[in-house]
Design a protein around this motif. Structure first.
Motif, PDB file in Angstrom:
ATOM      1  N   HIS A 614      18.453  -3.666 -21.228  1.00  0.00           N
ATOM      2  CA  HIS A 614      17.540  -3.330 -22.097  1.00  0.00           C
ATOM      3  C   HIS A 614      17.179  -1.975 -21.746  1.00  0.00           C
ATOM      4  CE1 HIS A 614      17.014  -7.356 -23.774  1.00  0.00           C
ATOM      5  NE2 HIS A 614      16.891  -7.939 -22.662  1.00  0.00           N
ATOM      6  N   GLY A 615      17.593  -1.261 -20.905  1.00  0.00           N
ATOM      7  CA  GLY A 615      17.272   0.131 -20.442  1.00  0.00           C
ATOM      8  C   GLY A 615      16.462   0.480 -19.421  1.00  0.00           C
ATOM      9  N   GLN A 616      16.333   1.513 -19.157  1.00  0.00           N
ATOM     10  CA  GLN A 616      15.726   2.019 -17.909  1.00  0.00           C
ATOM     11  C   GLN A 616      14.251   2.022 -18.096  1.00  0.00           C
ATOM     12  OE1 GLN A 616      17.336   2.456 -15.038  1.00  0.00           O
ATOM     13  NE2 GLN A 616      19.015   1.810 -16.761  1.00  0.00           N
ATOM     14  N   ASP A 617      13.620   2.211 -19.178  1.00  0.00           N
ATOM     15  CA  ASP A 617      12.008   2.139 -19.353  1.00  0.00           C
ATOM     16  C   ASP A 617      11.989   1.899 -21.114  1.00  0.00           C
ATOM     17  OD1 ASP A 617      11.994   4.635 -20.312  1.00  0.00           O
ATOM     18  OD2 ASP A 617      11.664   5.142 -18.153  1.00  0.00           O
ATOM     19  N   GLY A 618      10.855   2.156 -21.367  1.00  0.00           N
ATOM     20  CA  GLY A 618      10.564   2.265 -22.858  1.00  0.00           C
ATOM     21  C   GLY A 618      11.072   3.146 -23.692  1.00  0.00           C
ATOM     22  N   ARG A 619      11.650   4.214 -22.884  1.00  0.00           N
ATOM     23  CA  ARG A 619      12.245   5.475 -23.746  1.00  0.00           C
ATOM     24  C   ARG A 619      13.527   5.945 -23.346  1.00  0.00           C
ATOM     25  NH1 ARG A 619       8.182   4.052 -25.509  1.00  0.00           N
ATOM     26  NH2 ARG A 619       6.394   5.273 -26.372  1.00  0.00           N
ATOM     27  N   ASN A 620      13.890   5.445 -21.931  1.00  0.00           N
ATOM     28  CA  ASN A 620      15.163   5.703 -21.557  1.00  0.00           C
ATOM     29  C   ASN A 620      16.042   4.355 -21.852  1.00  0.00           C
ATOM     30  OD1 ASN A 620      17.454   5.949 -20.179  1.00  0.00           O
ATOM     31  ND2 ASN A 620      16.517   6.874 -18.097  1.00  0.00           N
ATOM     32  N   PHE A 621      16.933   4.563 -22.810  1.00  0.00           N
ATOM     33  CA  PHE A 621      17.767   3.451 -23.051  1.00  0.00           C
ATOM     34  C   PHE A 621      19.048   3.353 -22.491  1.00  0.00           C
ATOM     35  CE2 PHE A 621      15.668   3.517 -27.749  1.00  0.00           C
ATOM     36  CZ  PHE A 621      14.463   3.103 -26.998  1.00  0.00           C
ATOM     37  N   GLU A 622      19.153   3.942 -21.158  1.00  0.00           N
ATOM     38  CA  GLU A 622      20.524   3.895 -20.602  1.00  0.00           C
ATOM     39  C   GLU A 622      20.572   2.529 -19.842  1.00  0.00           C
ATOM     40  OE1 GLU A 622      21.054   7.120 -17.996  1.00  0.00           O
ATOM     41  OE2 GLU A 622      20.316   8.409 -19.629  1.00  0.00           O
ATOM     42  N   GLY A 623      21.769   1.851 -19.784  1.00  0.00           N
ATOM     43  CA  GLY A 623      21.973   0.729 -19.414  1.00  0.00           C
ATOM     44  C   GLY A 623      23.215   0.285 -19.840  1.00  0.00           C
ATOM     45  N   SER A 624      24.197  -0.281 -18.973  1.00  0.00           N
ATOM     46  CA  SER A 624      25.693  -0.419 -19.196  1.00  0.00           C
ATOM     47  C   SER A 624      25.763  -1.428 -20.486  1.00  0.00           C
ATOM     48  CB  SER A 624      26.554  -0.952 -18.151  1.00  0.00           C
ATOM     49  OG  SER A 624      25.835  -2.234 -17.804  1.00  0.00           O
ATOM     50  N   GLN A 625      24.753  -2.388 -20.669  1.00  0.00           N
ATOM     51  CA  GLN A 625      24.734  -3.239 -21.810  1.00  0.00           C
ATOM     52  C   GLN A 625      23.985  -3.092 -22.854  1.00  0.00           C
ATOM     53  OE1 GLN A 625      27.567  -5.521 -21.771  1.00  0.00           O
ATOM     54  NE2 GLN A 625      28.037  -4.314 -19.976  1.00  0.00           N
ATOM     55  N   VAL A 626      23.149  -1.985 -22.833  1.00  0.00           N
ATOM     56  CA  VAL A 626      22.113  -1.917 -23.999  1.00  0.00           C
ATOM     57  C   VAL A 626      23.010  -1.649 -25.148  1.00  0.00           C
ATOM     58  CG1 VAL A 626      20.219  -0.282 -24.766  1.00  0.00           C
ATOM     59  CG2 VAL A 626      20.649  -0.729 -22.219  1.00  0.00           C
ATOM     60  N   GLY A 627      22.484  -2.153 -26.180  1.00  0.00           N
ATOM     61  CA  GLY A 627      23.046  -2.061 -27.633  1.00  0.00           C
ATOM     62  C   GLY A 627      24.429  -2.942 -27.592  1.00  0.00           C
ATOM     63  N   GLU A 628      24.767  -3.625 -26.787  1.00  0.00           N
ATOM     64  CA  GLU A 628      25.990  -4.327 -26.809  1.00  0.00           C
ATOM     65  C   GLU A 628      25.669  -6.011 -27.061  1.00  0.00           C
ATOM     66  OE1 GLU A 628      29.136  -3.069 -26.643  1.00  0.00           O
ATOM     67  OE2 GLU A 628      28.147  -1.130 -26.373  1.00  0.00           O
ATOM     68  N   VAL A 629      26.917  -6.542 -27.609  1.00  0.00           N
ATOM     69  CA  VAL A 629      26.634  -7.777 -27.862  1.00  0.00           C
ATOM     70  C   VAL A 629      27.141  -8.884 -26.932  1.00  0.00           C
ATOM     71  CG1 VAL A 629      27.650  -9.802 -29.299  1.00  0.00           C
ATOM     72  CG2 VAL A 629      27.229  -7.374 -30.550  1.00  0.00           C
ATOM     73  N   VAL A 630      26.193  -9.808 -26.395  1.00  0.00           N
ATOM     74  CA  VAL A 630      26.508 -10.766 -25.528  1.00  0.00           C
ATOM     75  C   VAL A 630      26.925 -12.032 -26.270  1.00  0.00           C
ATOM     76  CG1 VAL A 630      25.360 -12.103 -23.644  1.00  0.00           C
ATOM     77  CG2 VAL A 630      24.615  -9.833 -24.167  1.00  0.00           C
ATOM     78  N   PRO A 631      28.032 -12.612 -25.713  1.00  0.00           N
ATOM     79  CA  PRO A 631      28.624 -13.297 -26.497  1.00  0.00           C
ATOM     80  C   PRO A 631      27.674 -14.711 -26.679  1.00  0.00           C
ATOM     81  CG  PRO A 631      30.092 -12.883 -24.637  1.00  0.00           C
ATOM     82  CD  PRO A 631      28.888 -12.083 -24.690  1.00  0.00           C
ATOM     83  N   ILE A 632      27.650 -15.498 -27.652  1.00  0.00           N
ATOM     84  CA  ILE A 632      26.498 -16.386 -28.021  1.00  0.00           C
ATOM     85  C   ILE A 632      26.553 -17.692 -26.513  1.00  0.00           C
ATOM     86  CG2 ILE A 632      28.330 -17.819 -29.179  1.00  0.00           C
ATOM     87  CD1 ILE A 632      24.267 -17.751 -29.912  1.00  0.00           C
ATOM     88  N   ASP A 633      27.807 -17.882 -26.079  1.00  0.00           N
ATOM     89  CA  ASP A 633      27.679 -18.849 -25.097  1.00  0.00           C
ATOM     90  C   ASP A 633      27.014 -18.617 -24.024  1.00  0.00           C
ATOM     91  OD1 ASP A 633      29.335 -20.407 -26.674  1.00  0.00           O
ATOM     92  OD2 ASP A 633      31.125 -19.871 -25.644  1.00  0.00           O
ATOM     93  N   LYS A 634      27.012 -17.198 -23.672  1.00  0.00           N
ATOM     94  CA  LYS A 634      26.357 -16.571 -22.416  1.00  0.00           C
ATOM     95  C   LYS A 634      24.745 -16.658 -22.890  1.00  0.00           C
ATOM     96  CE  LYS A 634      26.715 -13.074 -19.099  1.00  0.00           C
ATOM     97  NZ  LYS A 634      26.456 -11.463 -19.292  1.00  0.00           N
ATOM     98  N   ILE A 635      24.233 -15.785 -23.996  1.00  0.00           N
ATOM     99  CA  ILE A 635      22.951 -15.716 -24.129  1.00  0.00           C
ATOM    100  C   ILE A 635      22.358 -17.017 -24.572  1.00  0.00           C
ATOM    101  CG2 ILE A 635      23.227 -14.943 -26.457  1.00  0.00           C
ATOM    102  CD1 ILE A 635      21.044 -13.290 -24.249  1.00  0.00           C
ATOM    103  N   ALA A 636      22.944 -17.971 -25.205  1.00  0.00           N
ATOM    104  CA  ALA A 636      22.508 -19.178 -25.398  1.00  0.00           C
ATOM    105  C   ALA A 636      21.389 -19.500 -26.425  1.00  0.00           C
ATOM    106  CB  ALA A 636      22.573 -20.020 -24.264  1.00  0.00           C
TER     107      ALA A 636
END
Lengths: 777, 479
Positions: A614-636
């Motif tokens: 979800h990113g470092q904070d409310g303005r810094n959206f860095e993060g390895s999985q930000v904006g990526e799709v999590v497979p449905i089985d995992k996010i559930a």
């Protein structure tokens, strides 16, 4: 006369100039003249142009020697206008004397025009026209017929003429009559024409019987007989021709006329009623009348002009396309148009009367009961834009209707409006249903609606009113019924409730999918409205809840279908302004107190558990999985929204915006197989949470799904500062019902996004700390 | 003198005006109807194969706007919801048109079909996967017959008129006033007329009791007969699978078409392209040569799932013993026609073609000024090389056997009814999944008891021991 004009029209330009140069100025013409415009002389077009000019704009000039001026006979009716001074001066052609018609001091529109005329043979004038110093065309003038020219003489002049004339021969056969009222005035000339049109056409003399009969009305009924003989005039006792009605007519028995032949082919007459002088009149024997009947041509000309004016008006009106504009970007976002009104617009006054006429289809008073947000005294709520299309003000939804919401601190506080947040109170499904209910109601008729518009003081011009009565309202009804038919699937879904929409079924509808034939699992894609601020850092991220598109602009065009904007009707300028403004629109700060110490404790926990996705904070959206799709089985989380978007739809969406503006065609849609990790900017305003809004607060989201509320209420805008989100246990306040959300309903599942990795196994204190920290986003 | 020269000048001007007006009208007509715009450059030969024009715009070009509007107006004439996607066409992500559909401006944008309509396919190895596109593969999901029927049904519907179609186009694109007139008075009526004519030409395939092509098939020799030789309709039915057309270098010197009627790949390409309505220009001949060259060297797709190498190795031994004499390159029978009495598969496809048809077809092509090897009449089916065979299911010329495993069963034990057109790879049986809820929902019900759909014959290997069959199936994945 006609033959003179024809000759001139056939001459080439050089010959006309030659003729002009070889003529002397002659006398300044007096009284009415017929005119002809000579453009492209000698060519086949000359006569066409001459006819056209004569029919629709100019018939000649009327000279007034007393004033040394003239006016033109304009329009098909020959109405006088555009004055010029008339004097003799040196010609611009050869420096010799000529008659100058000078508009410079007497006319505004024609002030750059100067004409010269010379008398090329008795009574025939050839003229040249200049615009500034540029010679334009030629023209010619000949005097009007002798009876018409009598109309320019004063009463005294007429009497003089009469007295100086002999009786002449008694006319034979048909004569054309001209009544001379108010001699030498413009009114007199108009009255003469009217009298000729409507009342009296002339007299027919019968030499065998020594009588005459009058021709009345345009149909020339013969009526009112008189005896004709020579006798002494009542004016000067000299011989005259007397027309005596006393013994032959009942209605006209008190009338006596006298006529004298003032020139060959022209008789001037006087009328008495008893012993009282009335008017004068003129008679021209048929044999002296040039056989040109101009009136049919003039009527056609007038009709053409009237049609042109009407067509011009309609063309202007049909081209009207004027959005209401706003100086500030924020107001433009809230009230500006995306172009939807062009094809889908509801006439403003119809919009206004719907709640008046159909209160039974609303949950409460007015549009506000559907959760529309009203600001101040505005007549339209936020999210409804207005545009004048074809002379009718129309309204429709814009982006803000789903992306502006309100927050109250307590039930008694004034709601604060936040732009760009999910529209937490607006119930799009109910609004849709309201419109459908209205158009299927038997009261939805032009009569009822127009009556109601009048009652509430609606002002529409008569063209709009006619258009609405005979077309607009029926058309609107038909169109909405068609849309309603395609939206049948909505009825199979549980009520969306406020703040939610089925995103992709409308796209399927647009593309002609029969939704009811789709597998059931594809029909329940109801989700929360998202916040739409800070789009710049989202460029290139996977967008939409399932991350099915990576282009912000394409996503926006896709969403704008919801505002009625189709490829041909999208207001690209208006849309771009919204788009640009949203790129850097900042989410609002949390307006209530934050426990800084607690938030500080939450920060490392957030970083440990949440920041990768979800990113470092409310303005810094860095993060390895930000904006990526999590497979449905995992996010559930509930998979109905995921399943509602299919590879098949992605395929066919490729032809949306095809064939139009280059670069606009959809090409970024992809089927995905999970949900996307969103940045959390302004997350405090984005409750309820998860894509389907099935978890009312952030604090609930940190509980395992078994502990999350199974049933709660949406649409209530009082803020829950403790759990972060909106208070969700209020079903009713001051008579207003809130929307019951049941997580057991298909598509509403509140499972998923849980387990130790998602923080649901943390201690309550740790969860509180994370929630406190999220207030700073 | 002055008068004369003036009159002459005026005449000149008038003449110029007339000439100018005529020139403008001619230019306008050319611009709106004949102006040819090159298609944008293709990123690869594969793209050109899938989206390139074959030059048949004059003959078969559908106005693009009408093509876009039809599925939105007449969804009921499609096999299901989903617009053209419901026809099973291959549609790559982000592409404007499905594979096999070309858009080219000739006056206005026109849509035509190319080879890829029947020779590009997709597969998936699991349900949750975006289909992978394989150019030159048999179009196992594309239902060409339903596309033809869809257009026919649209054109036959009274709603195929200017009011309805222009109203739908108005939601897609803003047409100018002139274009609306052109659509109203020319394009829409002419398109309707052309499709209705085509519908009549295809009446034979809609006869009562005639088996549907279904996805992945057509009736190739009857199409050739009725359209190229214009022979009268007869009562034959020769529905056959689309073949793969990659790796054509293997086929040099071999008989082509299922029954070996054509003797070179170039000749097949030429006849197929003529069938798509291409005029035989010099440009066209060049395109045919390019296509042939590209397809000759195009490698078949590799099997996308794990292969048990040991088992496959054992399978190779079985293959060499039981199959190689007909299917291995360089073997005695590969690429030759096996007599129908020997092979024993459904004969209907064979019967559709006659010597007379071959003679007429050869004459027609000759008359067009095109040189290619003559077609012949045979009495059997060709033993084919098995390159990329995993992607060529269902099997046999008529696609009557869903999987390799089924093919190794004796006819009596082969599947009687299955579903075609579902692109999920069946790794166990080798082929595509052809049973189950999703296969039934997406696929076409194929009944082997219908005429021309017989699943008999090709008894080779049906008597192998079970473990040999398993090994052979595994080995087939390596081809």
């Amino acid at each position: 006369m006609a033959s003179e004009f024809t000759k001139l029209l056939k001459m080439p330009k050089e010959q006309l100039d030659e003729l002009y140069k070889s003529s002397s100025a002659g006398d300044i013409p007096q009284w009415g003249t017929h005119g002809v415009a000579i453009a492209l002389p000698g060519s086949i077009f000359a006569r066409l142009i001459a006819c056209f000019v004569r029919l629709v704009c100019w018939q000649g000039k009327i000279f007034d020697s007393d004033e040394g001026a003239l006016i033109n006979k304009l329009s098909p009716l020959g109405i006088g206008g555009i004055k010029a001074k008339v004097y003799k001066d040196k010609s611009w052609v050869d420096g010799k004397e000529t008659i100058v018609l000078d508009y410079s001091k007497t006319s505004f529109v024609a002030k750059k025009i100067r004409d010269e005329i010379r008398e090329i043979k008795p009574g025939v004038y050839l003229g040249k026209v200049w615009w500034g110093k540029t010679p334009l065309i030629h023209f010619a003038l000949v005097p009007e017929s002798p009876d018409a020219r009598l109309l320019y003489r004063s009463k005294a002049q007429l009497d003089e003429l009469y007295k100086n004339s002999p009786a002449g021969d008694i006319p034979v056969g048909q004569t054309r009559g001209t009544a001379i009222f108010l001699p030498s005035t413009r009114t007199g000339r108009v009255l003469a024409k009217l009298a000729r049109w409507i009342v009296w056409q002339g007299k027919i003399f019968d030499p065998d019987e020594g009588t005459l009969i009058n021709m009345l009305t345009p149909l020339r009924f013969g009526a009112i007989k008189a005896q004709v003989y020579k006798d002494k005039s009542w004016i000067d006792d000299k011989e005259t021709i007397v027309l005596d009605y006393a013994k032959t007519s009942f209605v006209a028995k008190k009338i006596r006329d006298e006529i004298r032949q003032v020139q060959p082919g022209l008789y001037l007459g006087k009328v008495w009623w008893g012993k009282k002088r009335l008017i004068d009149f003129a008679l021209v024997p048929q044999s002296y009348i040039a056989r040109t009947n101009e009136w049919p041509a003039r009527i056609v000309g007038a009709a053409v002009i009237a049609l042109l004016v009407a067509a011009g008006y309609l063309a202007c009106r049909l081209n009207i396309d004027r959005p209401v504009t706003y100086a500030s970007d924020e107001d433009h976002f809230k009230y500006g148009s995306t172009g939807g009104e062009r094809a889908s617009g509801i006439p403003y006054w119809v919009w206004r009367v719907l709640p008046e006429l159909f209160p039974e289809h609303l949950p409460g008073p007015g549009y506000a009961s559907l959760g529309f947000v009203f600001e101040g005294d505005n007549d339209l709520p936020v999210g409804v834009s207005k545009r004048d299309v074809q002379g009718v003000d129309r309204v429709f939804l814009n982006c803000a209707v789903c992306h502006v919401g309100t927050v109250r601190e307590t039930p008694d506080s004034e709601p604060v409006i936040y732009t760009g947040m999910p529209a937490n109170t607006f119930d799009l499904g109910k609004f849709q249903q309201f419109v459908f209910d209205c158009v299927t109601d038997e009261k939805f008729t032009p009569q009822r609606i127009l009556l109601e518009i009048e009652r509430i003081g609606g002002d529409m011009d008569w063209v709009s009113e006619l258009a609405m009565r005979y077309f607009g309202i029926g058309y609107m009804r038909e169109r909405l019924l068609m849309i309603m038919d395609r939206f049948t699937f909505v009825k199979k879904q549980a009520e969306w409730g406020p703040g939610r929409v089925d995103t992709f079924s409308p796209a399927k509808v647009l593309l002609g999918f029969d939704i009811m034939k789709l597998p059931e699992r594809e029909r329940f894609g109801v989700v929360d409205f998202p916040s739409i601020w800070l789009q710049r850092p989202r460029q290139g991220m996977k967008l939409h809840w399932d991350g099915n598109n990576t282009s912000v602009e394409e996503r926006n065009r896709s969403a704008s279908f919801g505002t009625g904007a189709f490829p041909p009707t999208l207001d690209r300028v208006g849309m771009k302004r919204i788009e640009d403004w949203l790129l850097d629109k900042q989410p609002p700060e949390y307006p209530f107190p934050i426990n800084e110490a607690l938030a500080a404790k939450g920060k490392p926990l957030y970083q440990q558990y949440c920041s990768d996705c979800h990113g470092q904070d409310g303005r810094n959206f860095e993060g390895s999985q930000v904006g990526e799709v999590v497979p449905i089985d995992k996010i559930a989380t509930d998979r109905n929204r995921l399943d509602s978007y299919t590879h098949q739809l992605a395929m066919v969406q490729n032809s949306i915006y095809a064939g139009g503006e280059p670069g606009e065609r959809f090409s970024h849609f992809r089927k995905t197989y999970g949900y996307v990790n969103m940045p959390l900017d302004g997350v405090w305003l984005r409750g309820p949470y998860l894509h389907n809004g099935s978890v009312p607060t952030l604090r609930d989201l940190l509980e395992p799904s078994a502990n999350r509320p199974r049933v709660f209420y949406r649409g209530y805008d009082v803020y829950d500062q403790k759990r972060v989100g909106f208070v969700s246990n209020v079903s009713e306040e001051k008579g207003k019902q809130y929307s019951r959300f049941d997580t057991a309903v298909r598509g509403n599942g509140n499972k998923g996004h849980e387990g130790p990795a998602y923080g649901t196994a943390l201690s309550p204190a740790e969860k509180d700390a994370i929630v406190e920290y999220l207030k700073t986003f | 003198m002055a008068k004369n020269s003036l009159a002459r000048a005026e005449k000149k001007i008038a003449l110029l005006a007339v000439v100018g007006a005529v020139a403008y009208i001619v230019w306008f007509g050319w611009y709106k109807f004949f102006r040819e715009v090159e298609q944008p450059a293709f990123a690869s030969e594969a793209e050109r194969f899938m989206y390139g024009s074959m030059g048949s715009e004059d003959d078969r070009g559908l106005p693009y706007m009408i093509w876009l509007a039809l599925p939105r107006i007449f969804p009921e004439y499609l096999p299901g919801p989903g617009g053209y996607a419901s026809l099973g066409v291959v549609w790559e992500e982000g592409k404007e048109l499905p594979a096999g559909f070309s858009k080219k401006t000739v006056g206005f944008d026109r849509v035509t079909n190319n080879c890829a309509a029947c020779h590009t396919a997709t597969y998936r190895t699991r349900e949750d996967q975006t289909p992978i596109v394989v150019p030159a593969a048999p179009a196992n999901t594309s239902n060409v017959q339903e596309y033809i029927r869809f257009l026919s049904d649209c054109a036959g519907d009274p709603r195929f008129n200017a009011d309805v179609i222009l109203a739908e186009i108005a939601m897609i694109k803003k047409l100018s006033w002139v274009d609306r007139l052109i659509y109203r008075f020319l394009l829409i009526p002419l398109t309707k007329k052309a499709i209705l004519e085509q519908r009549d030409q295809f009446a034979w395939m809609n006869r009562e009791g005639w088996a549907d092509w279904g996805p992945g098939r057509d009736d190739p020799m009857n199409l050739t007969k009725y359209f190229m030789t214009e022979m009268p309709t007869d009562d034959t039915i020769g529905n056959a699978d689309f073949p793969s057309i990659w790796n054509l270098k293997l086929r040099e010197g071999q008989s082509m078409n299922w029954a070996g009627e054509t003797l070179s790949s170039r000749a097949v390409i030429i006849d197929s392209a003529l069938g798509l309505g291409m005029p035989p220009t010099a440009e066209w001949v060049k395109r045919m040569e390019d296509l042939d060259a590209w397809l000759k060297q195009l490698a078949p797709p590799k099997y996308p799932m794990p292969i048990d190498e040991a088992l496959a190795g054992a399978g190779r031994v079985v293959y060499e013993r039981a199959c190689a004499s007909c299917h291995e390159m360089g073997s005695e029978y590969v690429g030759t026609v096996i007599d129908i009495a020997e092979i024993g598969t459904d004969p209907e496809r064979l019967i559709t073609w006659t010597q007379e048809a071959a003679d007429i077809a050869n004459q027609v092509v000759k008359d067009l000024g095109v040189t290619r090897k003559n077609m012949v009449k045979t009495n059997g089916y060709v033993a084919q090389p098995l390159d990329g065979v995993w992607m060529r299911a269902p099997y046999l010329h008529n696609g009557a056997v869903p999987t390799m495993r089924d093919l190794l069963e004796p006819p009596a034990k082969r599947t009687v009814v299955f579903y075609r057109g579902y692109d999920l790879v069946d790794a166990v049986n080798l082929g595509f999944i052809s049973q189950g809820a999703e296969a039934e929902r997406v696929g076409f019900r194929f009944d082997t008891r219908e005429r021309g759909n017989g699943n008999g014959g090709h008894l080779y290997g049906t008597d192998l021991p079970q473990q040999d069959k398993e090994a052979l199936i595994e080995y087939m994945k390596t081809q």
